[in-house]
Design a protein around this motif. Structure first.
Motif, PDB file in Angstrom:
ATOM      1  N   UNK A  53       0.831  -1.210   0.000  1.00 60.99           N
ATOM      2  CA  UNK A  53       0.000   0.000   0.000  1.00 60.99           C
ATOM      3  C   UNK A  53       0.861   1.254   0.000  1.00 60.99           C
ATOM      4  N   UNK A  54       1.902   1.257   0.830  1.00 58.66           N
ATOM      5  CA  UNK A  54       2.814   2.396   0.909  1.00 58.66           C
ATOM      6  C   UNK A  54       3.428   2.705  -0.448  1.00 58.66           C
ATOM      7  N   UNK A  55       3.935   1.668  -1.120  1.00 60.55           N
ATOM      8  CA  UNK A  55       4.604   1.902  -2.396  1.00 60.55           C
ATOM      9  C   UNK A  55       3.606   2.243  -3.499  1.00 60.55           C
ATOM     10  N   UNK A  56       2.432   1.610  -3.470  1.00 59.61           N
ATOM     11  CA  UNK A  56       1.412   1.933  -4.471  1.00 59.61           C
ATOM     12  C   UNK A  56       0.989   3.394  -4.365  1.00 59.61           C
ATOM     13  N   UNK A  57       0.883   3.898  -3.122  1.00 61.04           N
ATOM     14  CA  UNK A  57       0.524   5.300  -2.915  1.00 61.04           C
ATOM     15  C   UNK A  57       1.576   6.245  -3.486  1.00 61.04           C
ATOM     16  N   UNK A  58       2.778   5.716  -3.688  1.00 63.06           N
ATOM     17  CA  UNK A  58       3.881   6.552  -4.158  1.00 63.06           C
ATOM     18  C   UNK A  58       4.359   6.147  -5.553  1.00 63.06           C
ATOM     19  N   UNK A  59       3.441   5.628  -6.350  1.00 61.56           N
ATOM     20  CA  UNK A  59       3.722   5.436  -7.770  1.00 61.56           C
ATOM     21  C   UNK A  59       4.187   4.064  -8.202  1.00 61.56           C
ATOM     22  N   UNK A  60       4.352   3.125  -7.263  1.00 63.25           N
ATOM     23  CA  UNK A  60       4.745   1.774  -7.663  1.00 63.25           C
ATOM     24  C   UNK A  60       3.581   1.103  -8.378  1.00 63.25           C
ATOM     25  N   UNK A  61       3.881   0.503  -9.534  1.00 64.13           N
ATOM     26  CA  UNK A  61       2.853  -0.179 -10.308  1.00 64.13           C
ATOM     27  C   UNK A  61       3.135  -1.666 -10.495  1.00 64.13           C
ATOM     28  N   UNK A  62       4.375  -2.062 -10.258  1.00 64.34           N
ATOM     29  CA  UNK A  62       4.746  -3.471 -10.388  1.00 64.34           C
ATOM     30  C   UNK A  62       5.446  -3.925  -9.118  1.00 64.34           C
ATOM     31  N   UNK A  63       5.005  -5.059  -8.581  1.00 64.11           N
ATOM     32  CA  UNK A  63       5.666  -5.661  -7.421  1.00 64.11           C
ATOM     33  C   UNK A  63       6.064  -7.080  -7.788  1.00 64.11           C
ATOM     34  N   UNK A  64       7.334  -7.369  -7.600  1.00 56.98           N
ATOM     35  CA  UNK A  64       7.841  -8.731  -7.798  1.00 56.98           C
ATOM     36  C   UNK A  64       8.071  -9.378  -6.442  1.00 56.98           C
ATOM     37  N   UNK A  65       7.460 -10.516  -6.216  1.00 52.98           N
ATOM     38  CA  UNK A  65       7.621 -11.265  -4.972  1.00 52.98           C
ATOM     39  C   UNK A  65       8.814 -12.197  -5.131  1.00 52.98           C
ATOM     40  N   UNK A  66       9.776 -12.076  -4.201  1.00 55.48           N
ATOM     41  CA  UNK A  66      11.006 -12.852  -4.292  1.00 55.48           C
ATOM     42  C   UNK A  66      11.297 -13.519  -2.957  1.00 55.48           C
ATOM     43  N   UNK A  67      12.418 -14.228  -2.891  1.00 58.57           N
ATOM     44  CA  UNK A  67      12.903 -14.835  -1.661  1.00 58.57           C
ATOM     45  C   UNK A  67      14.331 -14.402  -1.447  1.00 58.57           C
ATOM     46  N   UNK A  68      15.188 -15.379  -1.040  1.00 55.28           N
ATOM     47  CA  UNK A  68      15.031 -16.812  -0.934  1.00 55.28           C
ATOM     48  C   UNK A  68      14.139 -17.427  -1.988  1.00 55.28           C
ATOM     49  N   UNK A  69      13.438 -18.456  -1.570  1.00 52.63           N
ATOM     50  CA  UNK A  69      12.460 -19.110  -2.418  1.00 52.63           C
ATOM     51  C   UNK A  69      11.074 -18.846  -1.842  1.00 52.63           C
ATOM     52  N   UNK A  70      10.284 -17.959  -2.469  1.00 52.35           N
ATOM     53  CA  UNK A  70       9.014 -17.527  -1.873  1.00 52.35           C
ATOM     54  C   UNK A  70       8.011 -18.653  -1.654  1.00 52.35           C
TER      55      UNK A  70
END
Length: 324
Positions: A53-70
């Motif tokens: 939510x924080x990043x979306x409010x500040x213009x983030x449009x893509x989120x990549x979920x990573x790990x380790x191994x998620x």
């Protein structure tokens, strides 16, 4: 509002690590397997919701979920669903070693996954097992076939090139791409705190591969707004594309559009930075306004470039720490 640093670079792409645990033993990352060193628990589902939510409010449009191994997190479908439902988030990507891809993929897609990156460092089963510590190549290939049957075509395959291990397999990868409609991304081996000697023996420059591709008729692909650092190429005789990630190339950092959050809630301005900035106290206090102010302030510390050319890899001991 879009997050911006002192060099005019805008950040619409967040790499969000949800665990530093990995169940593979890749020789370029965790040759001795995962070593538990953190007593603190990874971000909770609610904290992940706050970060997104924080990043979306500040213009983030893509989120990549990573790990380790998620996928070692049993709540990964809930994480994907949570991120996908944040207003403003347009793309939810996942990077995985694919160890149980045929089992998990349909659930991930149903939760809202829009893009998948799978690591396949060799198409030879024995070499794959030697690099990763697991004989799971067939499972990954079955997962890719399943994705095709589900009409899920936004798939990229990552391969780290290494002189002593798979440096001679470029022709085999190219032959595979003739009939396989994925983007295969060759990643230059990068030096970290733990792999100095291995790096010296195995680094292959991506620039030489780029030159060969252009000479063989491959054409550059135009970058999209939220794309990562890869230079992509296409060829009319191939079903698949090729991407090159070349952190040692000139001006690699000039197009940087991504920030990173570790599984413990620390902001990393660069994969090879010297420190993480702890957002978690603001998340736990439930103050997104304070977290936002802190985030914007931290961006003033982002450097113009990494210092890999000087042999400085920052605080990154291995890529499982913050997801590469």
């Amino acid at each position: 509002m879009t997050l911006q640093d002192n060099f005019g670079r805008r950040f619409s792409y967040l790499r969000l690590s949800v665990t530093d645990v990995c169940n593979f033993r890749c020789n370029y990352c965790l040759p001795d397997g995962y070593q538990c060193s953190e007593k603190e628990q990874p971000l909770t589902l609610e904290e992940i919701h706050q970060v997104a939510t924080l990043f979306a409010r500040n213009g983030t449009r893509k989120i990549r979920i990573t790990g380790g191994e998620p996928s070692v997190r049993r709540d990964l479908p809930d994480i994907i669903r949570t991120v996908a439902n944040i207003p403003g988030i347009e793309e939810v990507a996942l990077t995985t070693n694919g160890w149980k891809l045929p089992q998990f993929l349909p659930e991930w897609i149903d939760a809202g996954l829009t893009q998948l990156n799978v690591s396949i460092d060799s198409l030879d089963p024995r070499q794959f097992a030697a690099i990763t510590g697991h004989d799971r190549l067939q499972d990954l290939l079955q997962g890719l076939a399943l994705a095709k049957s589900l009409s899920f075509d936004r798939i990229k395959v990552n391969a780290v090139l290494m002189k002593e291990h798979n440096g001679d397999q470029l022709p085999r990868f190219l032959e595979w791409l003739r009939t396989t409609p994925v983007t295969l991304r060759f990643i230059e081996l990068m030096q970290t705190g733990d792999n100095g000697g291995f790096f010296d023996r195995n680094h292959i420059s991506g620039e030489s591969i780029r030159t060969d591709l252009l000479n063989d008729g491959w054409e550059p692909v135009l970058r999209k707004a939220h794309d990562g650092p890869a230079q992509e190429f296409w060829h009319p005789d191939y079903a698949g594309r090729i991407g090159l990630i070349m952190p040692y190339s000139k001006d690699f950092c000039s197009s940087c559009n991504r920030l990173r959050i570790s599984s413990l809630g620390k902001l990393h301005l660069c994969l090879f930075g010297e420190q993480g900035y702890d957002l978690r106290p603001y998340l736990q206090a439930g103050s997104l306004t304070q977290a936002e102010n802190f985030l914007i302030e931290c961006l003033t510390d982002k450097k113009a470039t990494h210092f890999l050319h000087e042999g400085k890899s920052g605080a990154t001991a291995h890529f499982a720490q913050i997801g590469g």
